[in-house]
Design a protein around this motif. Structure first.
Motif, mmCIF file in Angstrom:
data_model
loop_
_atom_site.group_PDB
_atom_site.id
_atom_site.type_symbol
_atom_site.label_atom_id
_atom_site.label_comp_id
_atom_site.label_asym_id
_atom_site.label_seq_id
_atom_site.Cartn_x
_atom_site.Cartn_y
_atom_site.Cartn_z
ATOM 1 N N GLY A 11 -13.844 -0.384 -9.272
ATOM 2 C CA GLY A 11 -13.351 0.160 -10.527
ATOM 3 C C GLY A 11 -12.281 -0.726 -11.122
ATOM 4 O O GLY A 11 -12.069 -1.859 -10.698
ATOM 5 N N THR A 12 -11.581 -0.193 -12.096
ATOM 6 C CA THR A 12 -10.536 -0.950 -12.762
ATOM 7 C C THR A 12 -9.249 -0.953 -11.934
ATOM 8 O O THR A 12 -8.950 0.007 -11.217
ATOM 9 C CB THR A 12 -10.252 -0.372 -14.158
ATOM 10 N N LEU A 13 -8.474 -2.032 -12.048
ATOM 11 C CA LEU A 13 -7.207 -2.156 -11.332
ATOM 12 C C LEU A 13 -6.009 -1.799 -12.202
ATOM 13 O O LEU A 13 -4.888 -1.691 -11.692
ATOM 14 C CB LEU A 13 -7.023 -3.591 -10.823
ATOM 15 N N THR A 14 -6.229 -1.619 -13.474
ATOM 16 C CA THR A 14 -5.145 -1.442 -14.423
ATOM 17 C C THR A 14 -4.169 -0.342 -13.999
ATOM 18 O O THR A 14 -4.564 0.803 -13.792
ATOM 19 C CB THR A 14 -5.694 -1.092 -15.812
ATOM 20 N N GLY A 15 -2.895 -0.710 -13.844
ATOM 21 C CA GLY A 15 -1.851 0.266 -13.563
ATOM 22 C C GLY A 15 -1.634 0.622 -12.112
ATOM 23 O O GLY A 15 -0.652 1.284 -11.787
ATOM 24 N N ILE A 16 -2.523 0.201 -11.194
ATOM 25 C CA ILE A 16 -2.302 0.445 -9.760
ATOM 26 C C ILE A 16 -1.094 -0.379 -9.327
ATOM 27 O O ILE A 16 -0.947 -1.544 -9.719
ATOM 28 C CB ILE A 16 -3.543 0.065 -8.941
ATOM 29 N N SER A 17 -0.229 0.189 -8.504
ATOM 30 C CA SER A 17 1.010 -0.515 -8.143
ATOM 31 C C SER A 17 1.260 -0.478 -6.639
ATOM 32 O O SER A 17 0.833 0.446 -5.942
ATOM 33 C CB SER A 17 2.206 0.090 -8.882
ATOM 34 N N LEU A 18 1.976 -1.497 -6.165
ATOM 35 C CA LEU A 18 2.397 -1.609 -4.763
ATOM 36 C C LEU A 18 3.907 -1.806 -4.751
ATOM 37 O O LEU A 18 4.431 -2.664 -5.465
ATOM 38 C CB LEU A 18 1.700 -2.779 -4.080
ATOM 39 N N LYS A 19 4.596 -1.012 -3.904
ATOM 40 C CA LYS A 19 6.055 -1.082 -3.847
ATOM 41 C C LYS A 19 6.519 -1.213 -2.403
ATOM 42 O O LYS A 19 5.917 -0.661 -1.495
ATOM 43 C CB LYS A 19 6.677 0.175 -4.463
ATOM 44 N N GLU A 20 7.620 -1.958 -2.215
ATOM 45 C CA GLU A 20 8.288 -2.011 -0.914
ATOM 46 C C GLU A 20 9.501 -1.107 -1.009
ATOM 47 O O GLU A 20 10.291 -1.211 -1.954
ATOM 48 C CB GLU A 20 8.705 -3.446 -0.580
ATOM 49 N N LEU A 21 9.677 -0.193 -0.036
ATOM 50 C CA LEU A 21 10.626 0.904 -0.186
ATOM 51 C C LEU A 21 11.957 0.704 0.514
ATOM 52 O O LEU A 21 12.810 1.616 0.458
ATOM 53 C CB LEU A 21 9.977 2.201 0.325
ATOM 54 N N GLU A 29 17.811 -6.360 13.643
ATOM 55 C CA GLU A 29 18.365 -5.313 12.801
ATOM 56 C C GLU A 29 17.325 -4.847 11.780
ATOM 57 O O GLU A 29 16.610 -5.639 11.183
ATOM 58 C CB GLU A 29 19.603 -5.832 12.075
ATOM 59 N N MET A 30 17.253 -3.552 11.596
ATOM 60 C CA MET A 30 16.341 -2.953 10.631
ATOM 61 C C MET A 30 17.115 -2.530 9.378
ATOM 62 O O MET A 30 18.321 -2.271 9.449
ATOM 63 C CB MET A 30 15.660 -1.718 11.227
ATOM 64 N N PRO A 31 16.455 -2.428 8.223
ATOM 65 C CA PRO A 31 17.127 -1.916 7.021
ATOM 66 C C PRO A 31 17.654 -0.503 7.266
ATOM 67 O O PRO A 31 17.024 0.303 7.961
ATOM 68 C CB PRO A 31 16.016 -1.913 5.966
ATOM 69 N N SER A 32 18.790 -0.196 6.709
ATOM 70 C CA SER A 32 19.419 1.099 6.966
ATOM 71 C C SER A 32 18.603 2.273 6.427
ATOM 72 O O SER A 32 18.741 3.397 6.920
ATOM 73 C CB SER A 32 20.817 1.121 6.342
ATOM 74 N N ASN A 33 17.757 2.027 5.447
ATOM 75 C CA ASN A 33 17.017 3.134 4.834
ATOM 76 C C ASN A 33 15.562 3.198 5.288
ATOM 77 O O ASN A 33 14.736 3.869 4.655
ATOM 78 C CB ASN A 33 17.072 3.028 3.312
ATOM 79 N N ILE A 34 15.223 2.527 6.400
ATOM 80 C CA ILE A 34 13.817 2.506 6.808
ATOM 81 C C ILE A 34 13.324 3.882 7.253
ATOM 82 O O ILE A 34 12.166 4.244 7.015
ATOM 83 C CB ILE A 34 13.569 1.451 7.912
ATOM 84 N N VAL A 35 14.198 4.675 7.879
ATOM 85 C CA VAL A 35 13.781 6.013 8.303
ATOM 86 C C VAL A 35 13.423 6.861 7.088
ATOM 87 O O VAL A 35 12.378 7.529 7.057
ATOM 88 C CB VAL A 35 14.879 6.689 9.142
ATOM 89 N N ALA A 36 14.256 6.829 6.064
ATOM 90 C CA ALA A 36 13.974 7.592 4.844
ATOM 91 C C ALA A 36 12.684 7.108 4.198
ATOM 92 O O ALA A 36 11.909 7.917 3.652
ATOM 93 C CB ALA A 36 15.140 7.469 3.870
ATOM 94 N N ALA A 37 12.420 5.795 4.255
ATOM 95 C CA ALA A 37 11.204 5.249 3.661
ATOM 96 C C ALA A 37 9.961 5.718 4.420
ATOM 97 O O ALA A 37 8.945 6.080 3.815
ATOM 98 C CB ALA A 37 11.272 3.731 3.621
ATOM 99 N N VAL A 38 10.027 5.729 5.758
ATOM 100 C CA VAL A 38 8.899 6.213 6.555
ATOM 101 C C VAL A 38 8.670 7.694 6.283
ATOM 102 O O VAL A 38 7.521 8.157 6.133
ATOM 103 C CB VAL A 38 9.149 5.968 8.058
#
Length: 305
Positions: free
Chosen positions: A126-136, A222-231
């Motif tokens: 299908g079309t890809l228009t507007g599909i997004s990928l984010k790193e949290l 060391e892991m990012p401080s907000n990784i738990v919230a992201a998971v």
């Protein structure tokens, strides 16, 4: 003899006139039949002027039961023609609209190369228009597919962070095939980098609906401080393993830190020739995702799945 006979003949009109009438102003002839009428106090058969041209001819069953009722207005052009079953119903609006949106999955990644790479696969075209990928967590990476791209089921898409080329719409080979580009995959370049620590990626439809996601952790460092919230966000969005995400620094065990117990482990990625892939299990592309779907470091195979 003649006198009595003449007398009797003279009395006939009188006898007839004095006989009982068959109908009067208060007694009609309806009991003798629908066409019997009263004429000079006698019930007689009526003539038939009402069944001729006026009642059963052109006026009643001619014009009325012909053209207006079953003609052009009722069963012709307006009811069964263009208006109901023609262009409006079965044309552009119903069967000629835009293609559906593609459904993608995250399938391969390497955050420790000269050019960070993320691969996705279309489980339905299908079309890809507007599909997004984010790193949290902390990389501030986000990418939204531009307009004009439509892919087939099974298509492979490679995102090149800080890359130098994007394939033209309709031509997945326009960036060439010099690694890390591929003539068989769609290549998209955009600004940004991924640091090699803990990272959480989430894939969203053009309407912002969560479609897929995956958290990555290392066994040390060391892991990012907000990784738990992201998971936990992935879990709330129902795109990742719902097992409770344990974060207890007092135990001293790695499995209890930063949700390592349920996240994909990408420890050991240290060069451009290896990556982690979503290829394990009987249904590696199923959602919600699981740690068991992801491999450890393997030789990269960008552009194919």
């Amino acid at each position: 003899m003649l006198r009595p006979r003449l007398a009797a003949l003279a009395l006939l009109p009188l006898v007839s006139a004095c006989s009982n009438p068959e109908c009067t102003d208060t007694a009609d002839c309806s009991s003798r039949g629908p066409d019997i009428v009263c004429v000079e106090e006698r019930c007689v058969q009526a003539s038939s002027p009402d069944a001729g041209t006026v009642d059963a001819g052109t006026g009643d069953s001619g014009v009325d039961a012909s053209t207006p009722d079953a003609g052009a207005d009722d069963a012709g052009t307006e009811d069964a023609g263009s208006g109901d079953a023609g262009s409006g119903d079965a044309g552009t609006l119903d069967g000629g609209g835009p293609p559906p949106e593609a459904s993608l999955r995250i399938t391969e990644i390497n955050p420790d190369a000269p050019q960070d790479l993320i691969e996705l696969v279309a489980v339905s075209g299908g079309t890809l228009t507007g599909i997004s990928l984010k790193e949290l967590t902390n990389s501030d990476f986000a990418f939204t597919f531009p307009q004009g791209y439509t892919v087939e089921t099974g298509a492979v898409l490679v995102l090149h962070l800080d890359g130098s080329c994007t394939d033209a719409p309709g031509d997945p080979a326009s960036c060439g095939q010099t690694q890390p580009f591929s003539a068989s995959a769609w290549d998209f370049s955009m600004p940004g980098t991924l640091s090699y620590s803990g990272k959480v990626l989430e894939l969203l439809s053009s309407k912002g609906v969560p479609v897929d996601g995956v958290p990555f952790v290392r066994a040390s460092g060391e892991m990012p401080s907000n990784i738990v919230a992201a998971v936990q966000r992935l879990q709330a969005d129902r795109v990742w393993d719902a097992t409770p995400c344990i974060h207890d620094m007092t135990t001293g065990f790695a499995k209890d830190r930063y949700c390592r117990n349920i996240a994909a482990d990408w420890s050991g990625l240290n060069n451009a020739s290896s990556s982690v892939m979503r290829i394990n299990g009987t249904a590696p592309l199923a959602t919600p995702g699981l740690k068991a779907q992801w491999s450890g470091p393997l030789p990269t195979r960008w552009g194919s799945y």
